[in-house]
Write a protein that holds these residues in place. Structure first.
Motif, PDB file in Angstrom:
ATOM      1  N   ALA A   1     -18.941  34.341  45.636  1.00 31.92           N
ATOM      2  CA  ALA A   1     -18.791  34.157  47.085  1.00 31.92           C
ATOM      3  C   ALA A   1     -20.062  33.584  47.706  1.00 31.92           C
TER       4      ALA A   1
ATOM      5  N   ARG B   1     -20.317  29.870  46.765  1.00 39.32           N
ATOM      6  CA  ARG B   1     -19.401  29.032  47.571  1.00 39.32           C
ATOM      7  C   ARG B   1     -19.946  28.837  48.976  1.00 39.32           C
ATOM      8  N   ASP B   2     -20.439  29.915  49.568  1.00 43.08           N
ATOM      9  CA  ASP B   2     -20.985  29.801  50.929  1.00 43.08           C
ATOM     10  C   ASP B   2     -22.234  28.928  50.959  1.00 43.08           C
TER      11      ASP B   2
ATOM     12  N   HIS C   1     -26.136  39.328  51.252  1.00 45.62           N
ATOM     13  CA  HIS C   1     -25.356  38.103  51.102  1.00 45.62           C
ATOM     14  C   HIS C   1     -25.904  36.932  51.939  1.00 45.62           C
TER      15      HIS C   1
ATOM     16  N   SER D   1     -28.609  27.789  49.191  1.00 43.83           N
ATOM     17  CA  SER D   1     -28.428  26.489  49.856  1.00 43.83           C
ATOM     18  C   SER D   1     -29.669  25.630  49.668  1.00 43.83           C
TER      19      SER D   1
ATOM     20  N   VAL E   1     -27.351  33.464  50.371  1.00 48.70           N
ATOM     21  CA  VAL E   1     -26.714  32.178  50.677  1.00 48.70           C
ATOM     22  C   VAL E   1     -27.768  31.175  51.167  1.00 48.70           C
TER      23      VAL E   1
END
Lengths: 338, 338
Positions: free
Chosen positions: B311, B314-315, B250, B258, B254
Motif C-alpha cells: 500500500a 502504491r501511494d 504510513h 516517493s 510514502v
C-alpha cells in the motif's frame, strides 16, 4: 556413528534471548493495565480492549500480538482470546491469580538485582541479594503477601497427600511459613491438626491473617524468629520445610534438618517442598533454571538434586529420602525417612 | 466439532515469562565474562571454564546449566560444549560474532526504555524512545558500530541476489546506511558499482571506515543529513532501504518512497529490507515480536506486513511489491516494482 541432520546455525536463539527482557516488560504492562481482565470480561477486538483498559490502539494491538506470539493469548482473525492458563493465573478475579507474584518477581528490586550487573554475581559466585537480608527485613513481608498464589498449587497438592495418611498428623510445624500457604492448606484438609508457623514476626502477621481468613485461626500458632535458633517446640507429627532449604548450603541445611529431626514425635514425618532438578541439573526447565534465581539472590543457595537432599538428610540423621511430583506445580515434595 | 485433548492449565508460561529477564541477564554475564570463548577454546568442565574466565565455581556451574536449559550450550555428563549457532554468533573470534550487538540491544539504555515503565508506552501507544532522537544523536553511532553483525547475514543474502541481476547495478544508494553493511556487501559482490551512503554525519564516519576496511573505499560516497530532505543525487540503478521504514508511519514512509522513486534511473530497482510478519501479525515469531521493539522505541514505527508495504509503495507511485526471505536472517527483502 550417528548421522543426524544438522540445521545451519541461526541467530534466532540469540535474538530471542538478548531481547527476552521485553517479554517480562510486555507481561508487566498487561498486568498493570488489567488487559487479561478486559479480555476475560469479553473484550475481543483491539478497539474494545483499548477502550476498556484506557490505552492507545497502537499500544494494545502491538501488545496483544506480542502476547499471542509468547503464548498468553490466541488470535482468531483480528480478535484475541485468553488461553485457559491465562484465564486461571492472570485474571485478577481468579482464585489462582498470580498478579501479586508478578509484581514481586518482576518488580524493580528483582530487575535491579539481576540486570544491573549480572557479571558480578557470576564472578563472585553469589550475592548478598534480597534473600539474604537482615532478620525482619520487610522484603519478606512483601514476599509472604505476594507469593501465596505461586505456592498455592504445590501447597494444595501437598495437603491432599497428607490428608490421605493414616494416622493423620495432629501437631504440625511449618518452617519459614511465609504467607502460611502450606500449613494452612494442611490445617484445612486435616481438621484435627494444629499448626505452628515459624518465620520473622511481621511475616507471621500475614500468615496469621491468612489463617483467620481460611477459618483455621483457632488451630494456628506462631513462633517468631530465626529458624536456626528459635524454640519452636517439640513432638511434631509433621514438619513442613517449604522453599526454605534452597537458600542455604549443605552444612546449613544439615544443621536445620538436625534441629527438625530432634523436634519430631515418635513416627513424625518430614516433608521438604522444593524446586528439584534432575541429576543432570539441566531438566526439567523451571526447577533447573531456579538455580540461577538462587545465584542472583543468595550467597550459597541452590536448586539441589534429590541425591543432594538425600546426602543432607543422612548427615542430619535421617536414613533416606523419596520424592514425588506436585502437578501442576513445578515443585516436588521430598519425604525424609528416619 | 473438534475434540481436542485439553491440557490442564499450568503456571509454567507465566513463570518463564515473568522471569525471562533472567535469560537476558545470564547471556549478558556470559558475554562479558567471555564464557563462550573459553568453551570454544576447549575448556569443558566447570573447573576449567571458571579458571579461564576468572569466576567462582558456583557462578560458572549455575550459569552454564542455565545456558544449557536455554539452548546455548549442550551438557554431556559434567562437561559443556557450544552449539554450532553459539560458536558462530557468540564467540568473539567468529566473523559473525554478535557480541557488540548484545551490548547494544541489552544495554542499559534499552533495558531502561523497556523495563522502567512498560505501561506508559503501551498506554500512550509509543515513546520518544531511542529511535526518535534528535538528528546526529550519538546513539546512532553506537547503533552503527554494534549492529553490523546483526544485519550481516541479511546484507550478505541481499548482495548475493543483486549480484545475480542482469544488468548489474552501477549506481547504488544506501539509505540510513548505519555501519554501511548493505551497501558495502553489494559493493563487494558487484565490482562495477559505486555506493552512496545516506545517514547522519558521524554515522557515515563508521560506514566509511567499514568501507575502507572492506576494500571498497574508492567506490564509496556519502551524503550526510536527514534522509527525508538531504540531496542524495539521482539516476540510481539500485536504492537500498535497509531497516529504515519500520521507524515511521504510513505517510512518512510514502514520502520517503516517493523521493526514492524520483531518484531512480530508467530501469532502476528498489529494495526494502525489513522484519515482515505474516498478515496475521503473530508469525513468524521474530518479525512479529519486532513490532514491540518499535512500540518501545518509536512514536509510530511498526513491523509492517507485505500488504502494508504494498500500500505504501502504491501511494508512492510504484505498481507492486514482491517479497523473498533472506535465510538464515529473520528479515525479508521486498522489491518495489514500477
Amino acid at each position: 556413528m550417528s548421522i543426524e541432520p544438522t540445521a545451519p546455525p541461526t541467530p534466532q536463539l540469540f535474538v530471542d534471548t538478548a531481547l527476552s527482557y521485553q517479554k517480562t516488560a510486555a507481561l508487566k504492562a498487561a498486568v498493570e493495565l488489567k488487559l487479561f481482565d478486559a479480555i476475560g470480561a469479553g473484550s475481543a477486538s483491539v478497539q474494545a480492549i483499548a477502550a476498556r483498559v484506557g490505552a492507545a490502539l497502537r499500544g494494545v494491538r502491538i501488545l496483544c500480538d506480542f502476547l499471542t506470539v509468547v503464548g498468553f493469548l490466541e488470535k482468531v482473525g483480528t480478535e484475541y482470546r485468553q488461553t485457559p492458563s491465562t484465564a486461571k493465573f492472570l485474571n485478577s478475579s481468579s482464585p489462582a491469580s498470580m498478579l501479586s507474584t508478578m509484581r514481586f518477581l518482576a518488580g524493580p528490586e528483582f530487575l535491579g538485582l539481576f540486570l544491573d550487573d549480572p557479571t558480578s554475581y557470576v564472578r563472585n559466585g553469589g550475592t548478598e541479594g534480597l534473600a539474604n537480608m537482615t532478620p525482619e527485613d520487610p522484603i519478606w513481608v512483601t514476599f509472604a503477601r505476594t507469593m501465596v498464589p505461586f505456592t498455592g498449587t504445590a501447597a494444595e497438592a501437598t495437603a491432599t497427600q497428607v490428608a490421605g495418611w493414616d494416622p493423620k498428623p495432629r501437631k504440625v510445624l511449618d518452617i519459614a511459613a511465609g504467607g502460611g500457604t502450606f500449613g494452612i492448606a494442611v490445617a484445612k484438609k486435616v481438621p484435627e491438626s494444629t499448626v505452628t508457623a515459624v518465620d520473622w514476626r511481621d511475616v507471621l502477621g500475614v500468615a496469621q491473617e491468612n489463617a483467620e481468613r481460611a477459618g483455621v485461626g483457632s488451630r494456628y500458632r506462631t513462633a517468631a524468629g530465626d529458624a536456626f535458633t528459635v524454640d519452636w517446640g517439640s513432638d511434631f507429627d509433621l514438619v513442613l520445610l517449604p522453599n526454605i532449604l534452597h537458600h542455604f548450603d549443605h552444612p546449613a541445611c544439615v544443621a536445620l534438618l538436625s534441629k527438625v529431626r530432634k523436634s519430631l514425635a515418635l513416627g513424625g514425618r518430614t516433608l521438604v517442598i522444593e524446586f528439584v532438578p534432575n541429576e543432570d541439573r539441566v531438566s526439567p526447565p523451571i526447577p533447573a533454571m531456579f538455580a540461577f534465581m538462587m545465584l542472583g539472590t543468595t550467597q550459597r543457595g541452590d536448586a539441589f538434586t534429590l541425591s543432594e537432599y538425600t546426602a543432607m538428610a543422612r548427615d542430619a540423621g535421617y536414613r533416606s529420602a523419596t520424592m514425588a511430583p506436585l502437578p501442576p506445580s513445578p515443585e516436588s515434595v521430598i519425604e525424609l525417612h528416619l
